[in-house]
Design a protein around this motif. Structure first.
Motif, PDB file in Angstrom:
ATOM      1  N   GLU A  54      14.417 -19.575   6.344  1.00 41.26           N
ATOM      2  CA  GLU A  54      13.701 -18.386   5.888  1.00 41.26           C
ATOM      3  C   GLU A  54      12.230 -18.426   6.289  1.00 41.26           C
ATOM      4  N   GLY A  55      11.794 -19.500   6.889  1.00 39.67           N
ATOM      5  CA  GLY A  55      10.407 -19.616   7.295  1.00 39.67           C
ATOM      6  C   GLY A  55      10.126 -21.036   7.742  1.00 39.67           C
ATOM      7  N   TYR A  56       8.863 -21.352   7.926  1.00 39.75           N
ATOM      8  CA  TYR A  56       8.503 -22.696   8.380  1.00 39.75           C
ATOM      9  C   TYR A  56       7.726 -23.428   7.297  1.00 39.75           C
ATOM     10  N   LEU A  57       7.766 -24.734   7.377  1.00 38.94           N
ATOM     11  CA  LEU A  57       6.983 -25.598   6.497  1.00 38.94           C
ATOM     12  C   LEU A  57       6.521 -26.782   7.336  1.00 38.94           C
ATOM     13  N   ILE A  58       5.238 -26.882   7.554  1.00 37.08           N
ATOM     14  CA  ILE A  58       4.653 -27.965   8.341  1.00 37.08           C
ATOM     15  C   ILE A  58       3.878 -28.869   7.390  1.00 37.08           C
ATOM     16  N   THR A  59       4.268 -30.116   7.286  1.00 33.89           N
ATOM     17  CA  THR A  59       3.693 -31.017   6.292  1.00 33.89           C
ATOM     18  C   THR A  59       2.894 -32.131   6.959  1.00 33.89           C
ATOM     19  N   SER A  60       2.030 -32.740   6.161  1.00 33.00           N
ATOM     20  CA  SER A  60       1.225 -33.840   6.661  1.00 33.00           C
ATOM     21  C   SER A  60       0.858 -34.762   5.505  1.00 33.00           C
ATOM     22  N   VAL A  80      -1.478 -34.995   0.598  1.00 35.43           N
ATOM     23  CA  VAL A  80      -0.339 -34.273   1.187  1.00 35.43           C
ATOM     24  C   VAL A  80      -0.746 -32.816   1.356  1.00 35.43           C
ATOM     25  N   THR A  81      -0.542 -32.303   2.548  1.00 31.20           N
ATOM     26  CA  THR A  81      -0.907 -30.923   2.849  1.00 31.20           C
ATOM     27  C   THR A  81       0.267 -30.233   3.531  1.00 31.20           C
ATOM     28  N   ALA A  82       0.238 -28.917   3.524  1.00 25.58           N
ATOM     29  CA  ALA A  82       1.307 -28.145   4.164  1.00 25.58           C
ATOM     30  C   ALA A  82       0.765 -26.820   4.653  1.00 25.58           C
ATOM     31  N   LYS A  83       1.430 -26.287   5.668  1.00 26.07           N
ATOM     32  CA  LYS A  83       1.219 -24.920   6.135  1.00 26.07           C
ATOM     33  C   LYS A  83       2.585 -24.242   6.120  1.00 26.07           C
ATOM     34  N   THR A  84       2.662 -23.091   5.485  1.00 28.20           N
ATOM     35  CA  THR A  84       3.977 -22.469   5.319  1.00 28.20           C
ATOM     36  C   THR A  84       3.863 -20.962   5.179  1.00 28.20           C
ATOM     37  N   ASN A  85       4.964 -20.295   5.511  1.00 26.14           N
ATOM     38  CA  ASN A  85       5.099 -18.869   5.220  1.00 26.14           C
ATOM     39  C   ASN A  85       6.294 -18.603   4.321  1.00 26.14           C
ATOM     40  N   LEU A  86       6.819 -19.666   3.697  1.00 31.34           N
ATOM     41  CA  LEU A  86       7.961 -19.504   2.794  1.00 31.34           C
ATOM     42  C   LEU A  86       7.536 -18.745   1.542  1.00 31.34           C
ATOM     43  N   PRO A  87       8.299 -17.754   1.129  1.00 30.92           N
ATOM     44  CA  PRO A  87       7.894 -16.934  -0.022  1.00 30.92           C
ATOM     45  C   PRO A  87       7.854 -17.700  -1.335  1.00 30.92           C
ATOM     46  N   PRO A  94      -0.920 -25.276   0.723  1.00 27.22           N
ATOM     47  CA  PRO A  94      -0.995 -26.106  -0.476  1.00 27.22           C
ATOM     48  C   PRO A  94      -1.456 -27.523  -0.140  1.00 27.22           C
ATOM     49  N   THR A  95      -2.082 -28.160  -1.105  1.00 27.66           N
ATOM     50  CA  THR A  95      -2.551 -29.526  -0.905  1.00 27.66           C
ATOM     51  C   THR A  95      -2.634 -30.243  -2.248  1.00 27.66           C
ATOM     52  N   ALA A  96      -2.426 -31.551  -2.219  1.00 26.48           N
ATOM     53  CA  ALA A  96      -2.483 -32.359  -3.449  1.00 26.48           C
ATOM     54  C   ALA A  96      -2.588 -33.826  -3.063  1.00 26.48           C
ATOM     55  N   ARG A  97      -2.969 -34.658  -4.025  1.00 26.83           N
ATOM     56  CA  ARG A  97      -2.958 -36.105  -3.817  1.00 26.83           C
ATOM     57  C   ARG A  97      -1.796 -36.681  -4.615  1.00 26.83           C
ATOM     58  N   ARG A  98      -1.000 -37.528  -3.961  1.00 29.76           N
ATOM     59  CA  ARG A  98       0.166 -38.125  -4.597  1.00 29.76           C
ATOM     60  C   ARG A  98       0.215 -39.615  -4.264  1.00 29.76           C
ATOM     61  N   PHE A 170       5.480 -30.350  -5.881  1.00 27.00           N
ATOM     62  CA  PHE A 170       4.914 -31.573  -5.320  1.00 27.00           C
ATOM     63  C   PHE A 170       3.666 -31.259  -4.498  1.00 27.00           C
ATOM     64  N   PHE A 171       3.671 -30.137  -3.779  1.00 26.10           N
ATOM     65  CA  PHE A 171       2.537 -29.761  -2.948  1.00 26.10           C
ATOM     66  C   PHE A 171       1.488 -28.965  -3.716  1.00 26.10           C
TER      67      PHE A 171
END
Length: 470
Positions: A54-60, A80-87, A94-98, A170-171
């Motif tokens: 349904e879209g992309y999710l690019i994580t780092s 942890v970071t991400a780039k996404t167009n998922l609804p 989104p970004t967070a420390r885990r 999580f993100f």
């Protein structure tokens, strides 16, 4: 905070065939926390087992930081970071420390919530063959960061797992600990109440270690998994041997190619002290040998070691895929054993009915039935009233078993469909990873040989300046 009503997936509950399940086909939505891929048979002629994203999710995963450094509770956190167009995500970045235990929680509960999905494994906590230093050393934190980065990449490539509410939290969540407690207290997959399948002894359900009527599709998949793991394991052994011969990992010169070039450089330097006329060229040659030895060591650390770690990670990933295939077999075995048990109970009920009606004597139903009747007679239970009571209980059990068999059959069929989709997803992920892994290794070798050629090119003019009197 995330609401429980935000889960957008279709699913089928795999935990126990005791729960009622209705399955009418690949396009039928089933209620639950989200096991099914979003596919449709009629969509542009797509195969019903083809996954749909349904879209992309690019994580780092990056920037490892030691927290509470001067205390006994010190730990490492990762950005942890991400780039996404998922609804399902509320923000495209989104970004967070885990910390590592947060990754463990995520992996453990995704595996529980999505048992039909190939949830990638986390890096082995104690696999440190290629890592020196303690868990707070730069080498260790970087290696773990790469492993966790690969773990999230695999989740992001999965069309169902990338849309899970737990991964979103999580993100995104700033109250991750609250989310964890809520997820444990109110899991998406509720605990199933004890039913007929739970009352059957393990000795019955586990009487056969193999599926009685194996599906050729899954036999072929299992064979493919075996060959893939065998090939990857062989590659890992061979590359480990190459690594050991090139650089045994000891920072001091040892019994390897890196050490040999180092020793050769020392020998050439010593020769230069004896040959006064060509001392300077020999010293330059010695330095080139030292540089080449250092390049070999650098190539091992930056190219060969990551390649070996990725190979081992692929084997572990394949093990997770194998576990899904094994679970699918178990669902079929549950159905087959329940069906066999139902047949046995029905036969016993028919035997009692025949005895009561007088249509057949005990001797007409086999030695086992005859012995059972004799034992009942010795216990004073040979009257028709006892037989009628037993028939009533058997009728109740037959009804329960019929429901359980129907549910087990539906669950087995639905799980098989999900497994077919999972194999398509895993195959694409595996091919993508192998392309990346081999490409990175090739780039590392190109960089190494270019640098080596530059070193040797620089020494040629120095050697050519040596005058030789004829």
């Amino acid at each position: 905070m995330l609401g429980e009503d935000e889960d957008v997936f279709d699913s089928v509950t795999w935990e126990s065939p005791n729960a009622p399940v209705t399955y009418e086909g690949p396009s039928t939505g089933l209620s639950g926390p989200g096991f099914r891929q979003s596919t449709a048979e009629s969509e542009d002629g797509r195969d019903p087992h083809d996954p749909k994203w349904e879209g992309y999710l690019i994580t780092s995963v990056k920037d490892p930081v030691k927290e509470l450094a001067e205390t006994k509770d010190a730990y490492v956190s990762y950005l942890v970071t991400a780039k996404t167009n998922l609804p399902i995500f509320s923000t495209p970045n989104p970004t967070a420390r885990r910390r590592f235990t947060d990754f463990v929680f995520l992996r453990t509960h995704l595996a529980k919530d999505f048992p039909a999905c190939v949830v990638p494994p986390l890096p082995d906590k104690h696999r440190l063959e290629y890592v020196t230093g303690d868990r707070f050393s730069v080498e260790f934190m970087e290696r773990r960061r790469l492993d966790l980065h690969r773990f999230l990449q695999r989740l992001a490539r999965h069309p169902t797992l990338q849309r899970s509410t737990l991964l979103r939290a999580f993100f995104e969540s700033t109250e991750w600990h609250v989310i964890m407690h809520q997820h444990v207290a109110h899991p998406p997959v509720p605990e199933q109440s004890s039913g007929v399948i739970d009352s059957i002894s393990d000795s019955l359900l586990n009487a056969f270690s193999r599926v009685r009527k194996p599906d050729e599709r899954f036999l072929s998949m299992r064979e493919g998994v075996d060959k893939f793991e065998e090939g990857i394991a062989l590659s890992e052994r061979l590359f480990s041997r190459v690594r050991t011969r090139t650089n045994d990992g000891n920072p001091e010169p040892g019994e390897d190619l890196t050490g040999d070039y180092h020793d050769l450089a020392v020998a050439v330097q010593g020769l230069g002290f004896l040959e006064s006329g060509i001392t300077d060229p020999l010293n330059h040659f010695s330095n080139t040998l030292l540089e080449f030895s250092a390049l070999l060591r650098h190539n091992t650390q930056t190219s060969t070691d990551p390649f070996l770690v990725h190979l081992h990670s692929l084997i572990q990933y394949s093990h997770a895929n194998r576990a899904v295939l094994k679970l699918r077999d178990q669902k079929q075995m549950d159905f087959e054993e329940l069906s066999e048990y139902l047949s046995a109970v029905t036969a016993e009920r028919d035997r009692l009915a025949a005895v009561i009606s007088g249509r057949a004597g005990s001797t007409g139903l086999g030695l086992g039935a005859y012995i059972k009747d004799r034992v009942d007679a010795l216990r004073g239970q040979d009257d028709d009233r006892a037989r009628v009571e037993r028939m009533r209980k058997l009728d109740t059990k037959i009804k329960e078993l019929q429901d359980a068999v129907t549910t087990a059959h539906e669950t087995s069929d639905a799980f098989s469909d999900e497994t077919l989709r999972e194999q398509a997803i895993f195959q694409r992920a595996k091919e993508s990873e192998m392309k990346e892994m081999l490409g990175n290794y090739a780039d590392g070798q190109i960089e190494f040989y270019k640098a080596a050629m530059e070193e040797w090119d620089r020494i040629i003019p120095v050697i050519q300046r040596i005058r030789v009197d004829v």
